[in-house]
Design an enzyme around this catalytic site. Structure first.
Site, PDB file in Angstrom:
ATOM      1  N   ARG A  33     -10.202   0.838  14.906  1.00 48.96           N
ATOM      2  CA  ARG A  33     -10.089   1.341  13.578  1.00 48.96           C
ATOM      3  C   ARG A  33     -11.111   0.810  12.916  1.00 48.96           C
ATOM      4  O   ARG A  33     -12.404   1.008  13.005  1.00 48.96           O
ATOM      5  CB  ARG A  33      -8.743   1.304  13.222  1.00 48.96           C
ATOM      6  CG  ARG A  33      -8.165   2.552  12.684  1.00 48.96           C
ATOM      7  CD  ARG A  33      -6.671   2.380  12.559  1.00 48.96           C
ATOM      8  NE  ARG A  33      -6.225   1.272  11.566  1.00 48.96           N
ATOM      9  CZ  ARG A  33      -5.036   1.166  11.033  1.00 48.96           C
ATOM     10  NH1 ARG A  33      -4.144   2.081  11.528  1.00 48.96           N
ATOM     11  NH2 ARG A  33      -4.486   0.080  10.683  1.00 48.96           N
ATOM     12  N   TYR A  39      19.197  29.083   9.157  1.00 47.84           N
ATOM     13  CA  TYR A  39      18.061  29.901   9.777  1.00 47.84           C
ATOM     14  C   TYR A  39      17.727  29.856  11.233  1.00 47.84           C
ATOM     15  O   TYR A  39      18.017  28.652  11.786  1.00 47.84           O
ATOM     16  CB  TYR A  39      16.576  29.385   9.213  1.00 47.84           C
ATOM     17  CG  TYR A  39      16.677  29.652   7.796  1.00 47.84           C
ATOM     18  CD1 TYR A  39      16.481  31.056   7.291  1.00 47.84           C
ATOM     19  CD2 TYR A  39      16.284  28.549   7.035  1.00 47.84           C
ATOM     20  CE1 TYR A  39      16.474  31.257   5.917  1.00 47.84           C
ATOM     21  CE2 TYR A  39      16.219  29.045   5.500  1.00 47.84           C
ATOM     22  CZ  TYR A  39      15.936  30.227   5.105  1.00 47.84           C
ATOM     23  OH  TYR A  39      16.020  30.699   3.936  1.00 47.84           O
ATOM     24  N   MET A  56      14.508  24.195   3.115  1.00 46.07           N
ATOM     25  CA  MET A  56      13.896  23.753   1.921  1.00 46.07           C
ATOM     26  C   MET A  56      14.552  22.782   1.234  1.00 46.07           C
ATOM     27  O   MET A  56      14.334  21.697   0.707  1.00 46.07           O
ATOM     28  CB  MET A  56      13.122  24.695   1.210  1.00 46.07           C
ATOM     29  CG  MET A  56      12.315  24.278   0.356  1.00 46.07           C
ATOM     30  SD  MET A  56      11.427  25.507  -0.620  1.00 46.07           S
ATOM     31  CE  MET A  56      10.254  25.980   0.469  1.00 46.07           C
ATOM     32  N   LYS A  80       1.043  -1.267   0.008  1.00 47.21           N
ATOM     33  CA  LYS A  80       0.043   0.202  -0.204  1.00 47.21           C
ATOM     34  C   LYS A  80       0.774   1.202  -0.225  1.00 47.21           C
ATOM     35  O   LYS A  80       2.115   0.965   0.179  1.00 47.21           O
ATOM     36  CB  LYS A  80      -0.863   0.098   1.019  1.00 47.21           C
ATOM     37  CG  LYS A  80      -0.146   0.109   2.603  1.00 47.21           C
ATOM     38  CD  LYS A  80      -1.325  -0.370   3.710  1.00 47.21           C
ATOM     39  CE  LYS A  80      -0.308  -0.051   4.982  1.00 47.21           C
ATOM     40  NZ  LYS A  80      -0.974   0.777   5.927  1.00 47.21           N
TER      41      LYS A  80
HETATM   42  C1  LIG Z   1      -4.148  -4.542   7.742  1.00 48.74           C
HETATM   43  C2  LIG Z   1      -2.929  -4.348   7.710  1.00 48.74           C
HETATM   44  N1  LIG Z   1      -2.203  -5.490   7.556  1.00 48.74           N
HETATM   45  C3  LIG Z   1      -0.741  -5.206   7.537  1.00 48.74           C
HETATM   46  C4  LIG Z   1      -0.174  -4.184   7.637  1.00 48.74           C
HETATM   47  C5  LIG Z   1       1.369  -4.058   7.456  1.00 48.74           C
HETATM   48  O1  LIG Z   1       1.759  -3.580   8.799  1.00 48.74           O
HETATM   49  P1  LIG Z   1       3.502  -3.335   9.161  1.00 48.74           P
HETATM   50  O2  LIG Z   1       3.823  -2.181   7.942  1.00 48.74           O
HETATM   51  O3  LIG Z   1       3.247  -2.679  10.171  1.00 48.74           O
HETATM   52  O4  LIG Z   1       3.916  -4.515   8.942  1.00 48.74           O
HETATM   53  C6  LIG Z   1      -0.857  -2.820   7.617  1.00 48.74           C
HETATM   54  C7  LIG Z   1      -0.218  -1.508   7.876  1.00 48.74           C
HETATM   55  O5  LIG Z   1      -0.571  -0.506   8.469  1.00 48.74           O
HETATM   56  C8  LIG Z   1      -2.203  -2.956   7.760  1.00 48.74           C
HETATM   57  O6  LIG Z   1      -3.173  -1.811   7.790  1.00 48.74           O
END
Ligand SMILES: Cc1ncc(COP(=O)(O)O)c(C=O)c1O
Length: 369
Positions: free
Chosen positions: A130, A259, A307, A35
């Site tokens: 969540r 800065y 920056m 992701k």
């Molecule tokens: C549902 C779910 N599974 C697995 C993961 C992977 O987690 P991590 O990167 O801590 O291994 C995440 C990440 O937030 C997640 O939301």
């Protein structure tokens, strides 16, 4: 010449880290979590290094499409499931498995017209609060799903909030695991419980996690830093951020840098300016003393991150000059490693945030070795 800043993604390190996840959970199947564009690395750039996984887990439909476009025919799991009834069409077309975490998603499935039943992962909120069904309503959600002709196989899933417990000072996974086990007793289906921290710190076999979902460990960050570092877990950095010295400057005692004049030399010093700043994704919160490798040798930043520039102490590095390679995190040419966790900790954050925040203006290449 382009500005001398570059991020490099290391395929061999991804392969190594995935193999580590597999070694930790030898009987489990692996979801490679990609992701957030593979935690900032780029899905296309990590694909080769992670293709030994059993499936890819992600959030966005366009990311799922990209994984299919790479030729992946195996499982893909949408970790947050669908957001809209139309998404189910794409799930059918791309053969996506999806998480079901709320009753609205069951409603969408019930109204979905398809001849291809779908594989779902039913998520329990076992304590993270969540996503997911509360334990008391989990079984009725399962029963409802199980009665739908649109649904094929149902797997059982939850997510731990404190698998890296020692860092957080919590009671680990015990409470959530007990809840999940109690409320799934006798329900058939594969189970998926472990993120990176749980994969590394617990036995997937003891937890009966048929699928593990390693994310951050694949990308060479220690889940419980600073208690343990990547060397402890035998993980390798998968992203190196490099720049070069673009100027050097001699300081007298009493001179200040940058800065806010937040750093003042207490003796004659030599400092270098490098082409990297917060607009590249380097955290502005990193204070004087944040580690950095110059020519592969560890030294420290001085003064505020601006920056486009960072200033570094090269007093003890007489060979450092304009053009010398600087490693902000990752692996230097001489093999020295500066973990992303070391830098993140200085900014009061975690490796996840830094790798996800690399700016679009930073060119990123793959080291396919
Ligand atoms: C549902 C779910 N599974 C697995 C993961 C992977 O987690 P991590 O990167 O801590 O291994 C995440 C990440 O937030 C997640 O939301």
């Amino acid at each position: 010449m382009p500005r001398p800043i570059l991020a490099t993604v290391h395929t061999a390190a991804l392969r190594h880290n995935l193999a580590r996840a597999s070694a930790c959970a030898p009987d489990a199947k692996l979801w490679a979590v990609v992701k957030a564009n593979a935690y900032g690395h780029g899905i296309e750039r990590v694909f080769d290094g992670l293709r030994a996984a059993d499936g890819f887990a992600l959030l966005d439909l366009d990311e799922a499409q990209r994984v299919r476009d790479l030729g992946w025919r195996g499982p893909i799991l949408l970790l947050e499931g669908v957001f809209d009834p139309r998404d189910l069409e794409l799930c059918s077309r791309l053969s996506l498995w999806h998480t079901v975490h709320c009753s609205e998603q069951i409603d969408m499935l019930a109204a979905h017209k398809t001849n291809v039943p779908q594989r779902v992962f039913l998520k329990m909120n076992s304590g993270m609060n969540r996503l997911g069904f509360k334990p008391e309503s989990y079984r009725s959600a399962w029963t409802r799903l199980n009665a739908l002709p649109q649904v094929d196989e149902i797997s059982l899933m939850t997510h731990f909030s404190d698998a890296d417990a020692k860092r957080m000072g919590q009671d680990g996974i015990a409470h959530q695991l007990a809840t999940f086990n109690t409320f799934t007793q006798d329900l058939p289906g594969e189970r998926s419980l472990c993120n990176s921290a749980a994969t590394l710190r617990y036995s997937a076999q003891d937890l009966r996690s048929d699928w593990v979902r390693p994310g951050i460990m694949q990308y060479g960050s220690a889940v419980d830093f600073p208690e343990h570092n990547i060397a402890h877990w035998d993980l390798q950095p998968t992203m190196t951020l490099t720049s070069k010295i673009i100027a050097t400057c001699a300081l007298s005692a009493g001179d200040t840098v940058g800065y806010g004049s937040s750093f003042m030399a207490d003796k004659p010093m030599r400092i270098a300016v490098m082409a990297c700043g917060y607009a590249d994704g380097y955290p502005r919160l990193c204070p004087t003393g944040t580690p950095v490798l110059v020519g592969g040798v560890r030294t420290r930043t001085v003064g505020r991150v601006s920056m486009d520039m960072i200033t570094v102490d090269i007093t003890e590095l007489p060979d450092a000059q304009m053009g010398t390679e600087v490693t902000l995190w990752g692996r230097a040419n001489n093999g020295a490693v500066l973990s992303i966790d070391d830098v993140a900790a200085q900014a009061q954050t975690v490796g996840y945030e830094l790798m996800c925040a690399i700016a679009a203006r930073v060119p990123m290449v793959v080291d396919a070795g």
